[in-house]
Design a protein around this motif. Sequence first.
Motif, short mmCIF file in Angstrom:
data_model
loop_
_atom_site.label_atom_id
_atom_site.label_comp_id
_atom_site.label_asym_id
_atom_site.label_seq_id
_atom_site.Cartn_x
_atom_site.Cartn_y
_atom_site.Cartn_z
N ALA A 156 -7.13 -13.71 5.24
CA ALA A 156 -7.51 -14.58 6.35
C ALA A 156 -6.23 -15.19 6.94
CB ALA A 156 -8.45 -15.68 5.87
N GLY A 157 -6.35 -15.87 8.04
CA GLY A 157 -5.18 -16.46 8.68
C GLY A 157 -5.15 -17.96 8.53
N PRO B 86 -4.06 -21.24 11.04
CA PRO B 86 -3.61 -21.59 12.40
C PRO B 86 -2.18 -22.13 12.37
CG PRO B 86 -5.78 -22.55 11.93
CD PRO B 86 -5.29 -21.94 10.66
N GLY B 87 -1.34 -21.57 13.24
CA GLY B 87 0.03 -22.04 13.32
C GLY B 87 0.97 -21.36 12.33
N TYR B 88 0.44 -20.58 11.41
CA TYR B 88 1.28 -19.92 10.40
C TYR B 88 1.22 -18.39 10.52
CZ TYR B 88 2.01 -24.47 8.37
OH TYR B 88 2.37 -25.77 8.17
N TYR B 89 0.03 -17.85 10.42
CA TYR B 89 -0.11 -16.40 10.57
C TYR B 89 -1.55 -16.08 10.94
CZ TYR B 89 -1.16 -17.26 5.61
OH TYR B 89 -1.64 -17.80 4.44
N GLU B 90 -1.69 -14.90 11.59
CA GLU B 90 -3.01 -14.42 11.99
C GLU B 90 -3.69 -13.77 10.79
OE1 GLU B 90 -4.29 -14.51 15.19
OE2 GLU B 90 -2.51 -15.65 15.79
N GLN B 91 -4.98 -13.54 10.92
CA GLN B 91 -5.65 -12.77 9.87
C GLN B 91 -5.13 -11.34 9.88
OE1 GLN B 91 -9.87 -12.74 10.69
NE2 GLN B 91 -9.66 -10.99 12.01
N ASP B 92 -5.20 -10.69 8.72
CA ASP B 92 -4.73 -9.31 8.56
C ASP B 92 -5.95 -8.40 8.69
OD1 ASP B 92 -3.80 -6.86 7.70
OD2 ASP B 92 -2.66 -7.68 6.00
#
Lengths: 246, 178
Positions: free
Chosen positions: B117-118, B120-126
């Motif tokens: 999962a992602g 917010p502000g760090y990385y998107e979901q894979d």
Amino acid sequence: MTSAVACNTEELLAVLMSREIHDWEISACGAVSMIPAAALLLAEATHAPNADIIILGSEQLDRNLGKDIHFLSQRGKLDLFFHSAIQFDAEGNFNLHVVGDPNAPELRLPGGYGSGLMSYTAKRILFFRTEHTTRTFVPKVDFVSGAMVTPPSIKRPQDNFKIFTTMAVLVFDRATNSYRLESVHEGFTPQQVQERTGFSLGSLEGIPVTPPPTAEELHTLRTEVKERMIETGTYPQWARTILQPA
Amino acid sequence: MGVPYIPVRGLAGTDVFKRRDDMIIATNPFDPTEETVVALAQNPNVAILHAQKADRDGNALLRKHGEDVMVAQASHRVIVTAEEIVDKVTADDEGGQFISAINVTAVVHAPGGAHPAGVPGYYEQDADHIREYMRAASDEALFRQYLAKYVIGKTEEEYQSMVRQGSRVEVHAAGGGG
């Protein structure tokens, strides 16, 4: 005077359902509900400019409600909720969980929440289904996700509810606890609708034709509503591909 | 809330209700004409919640729209894993939902901990990894292979280095213009 304009199934259902949205009321649709989202925005753009609309699958129009939508509905303050199902049966039950044996299902669906809670507490429920076949309208559902008939001791709104399909509008009449045809879309007969429904729709006499989408309704849907869906992150890809050019 | 059970409007007559033993139909004690479903309180022994930021006392900032605070309040012990450990997290911090240290038992620094999962502000979901997981989850043998590849006997570092070969790299590359 408006002339009939060709439209696709999604546009037809969006227009017909938009007419059921009342100004000043609170109306909502759940996730993965593109057609109701378009219907809500069309109503807002036409006859219901003061409606409170909640589109849970939208980036900007979900109103950031979180669990508030649940409690709003539990308190009986949600006027209208849109719902779909994979099966409907003669007794007013519907299925949004599994097809086949629930312990070894052929198909698993997202199911439970709206069916078991929102459909019991929203004042009015509008169902939509993009097909009208005997696999959808069955004598008995494989799994009861929502029972629209419950004992009077279960206090809940008991209005008639409707199902909008590609062929007709069905009403579940609370007085008789059975379905009847409210109207049949242009191009179909009540007999054809009955043939593709796995339970009786009662009398097929004197059923009116569904007033088709007007040129104005389709124009607004294909311009203002489409743009708003794209701008607000409300199923933009669906809006681009399904809603036709004006 | 701390209540042993709660009345719920809905679920009566459904197969969901029939298949569960933690819900019954009960008469409203103040109105004998009314019945509702009554659901047993759910009190997990341990909840693990992933935060953007946490401080050493256990104050944390979680994703905005979830029901994580409710889960924390219902659970006996709460472990917060966090992308970053910072000096102080307060209720005025923006970008998430505040959870007070009074609800938190332990804090763990776990960057990348939400994967696939992602945050917010760090990385998107894979999305590729989620698809891989879904394919595996549809079949017993494939799922065993998935566990052997990513989970059983693997350390967090090994897992992160395996998945970082995938779309996490692409995400950083895509954000490179900013």
